[in-house]
Write a protein that holds these residues in place. Structure first.
Motif, PDB file in Angstrom:
ATOM      1  N   THR A  52      50.895  13.832  95.432  1.00  0.00           N
ATOM      2  CA  THR A  52      51.387  12.601  94.828  1.00  0.00           C
ATOM      3  C   THR A  52      51.378  11.478  95.858  1.00  0.00           C
ATOM      4  N   ARG A  64      43.505   6.458  86.820  1.00  0.00           N
ATOM      5  CA  ARG A  64      43.751   7.463  85.767  1.00  0.00           C
ATOM      6  C   ARG A  64      42.679   7.412  84.687  1.00  0.00           C
ATOM      7  N   PRO A  72      49.626  10.368  85.983  1.00  0.00           N
ATOM      8  CA  PRO A  72      50.839   9.666  86.438  1.00  0.00           C
ATOM      9  C   PRO A  72      51.611  10.510  87.455  1.00  0.00           C
ATOM     10  N   TYR A  74      53.864  12.789  89.451  1.00  0.00           N
ATOM     11  CA  TYR A  74      54.701  13.925  89.097  1.00  0.00           C
ATOM     12  C   TYR A  74      56.116  13.713  89.623  1.00  0.00           C
ATOM     13  N   ASN A  77      58.059   7.481  89.716  1.00  0.00           N
ATOM     14  CA  ASN A  77      57.855   6.310  88.879  1.00  0.00           C
ATOM     15  C   ASN A  77      56.383   6.258  88.488  1.00  0.00           C
ATOM     16  N   LYS A  78      56.098   6.365  87.216  1.00  0.00           N
ATOM     17  CA  LYS A  78      54.713   6.469  86.727  1.00  0.00           C
ATOM     18  C   LYS A  78      53.906   5.191  86.946  1.00  0.00           C
ATOM     19  N   LYS A  79      54.583   4.074  87.174  1.00  0.00           N
ATOM     20  CA  LYS A  79      53.891   2.809  87.384  1.00  0.00           C
ATOM     21  C   LYS A  79      53.355   2.693  88.811  1.00  0.00           C
TER      22      LYS A  79
END
Length: 131
Positions: A52, A64, A72, A74, A77-79
């Protein structure tokens, strides 16, 4: 790229970066790479081979969409984070570049006096650079 190679490429690059340190603040299941106390790489030490990294939000979306093995972040924060999973869409140079970019993103947020490198120039190849 299989999980062993993915982790090896990511951690080898991280260990080359000025001021980078490996810690295990979340226990022995995670290797966490930091620069001046701030995380730029997390490696899950299980059989998944997940890596990550921090990513600029616009880049994270593009990555992605372009690479099936980038998802996204793991447990992050996916952003602002992405996770690399073992698979055929990842190559050595891409993984190394993504680790470097994650490091640069963290360094640029540090106070200037604490920066081990200039984030505006470190790791960026110029078009006139033959190497």
């Amino acid at each position: 790229m299989d999980s062993t190679r993915l982790i090896a490429v990511a951690t080898e690059r991280a260990e080359e970066l000025p001021g980078a340190e490996r810690e295990n603040p979340f226990g022995p299941e995670w290797d966490v790479y930091k620069v001046r106390g701030r995380v730029f790489l997390l490696v899950l030490l299980d059989d998944t081979g997940r890596v990550t990294l921090k990513s600029h939000p616009d880049d994270a979306v593009a990555l992605r969409e372009a690479f099936s093995d980038i998802v996204p972040g793991y447990h992050m924060n996916k952003k602002h984070w992405i996770t690399l999973q073992p698979g055929d869409s990842l190559e050595h140079d891409l993984v190394s570049e993504l680790v470097t970019e994650s490091y640069r993103l963290v360094v640029e947020r540090l106070p200037r006096a604490k920066r081990p490198v200039d984030p505006d120039t470190f790791g960026i190849r110029r078009e006139d650079d033959p190497g």
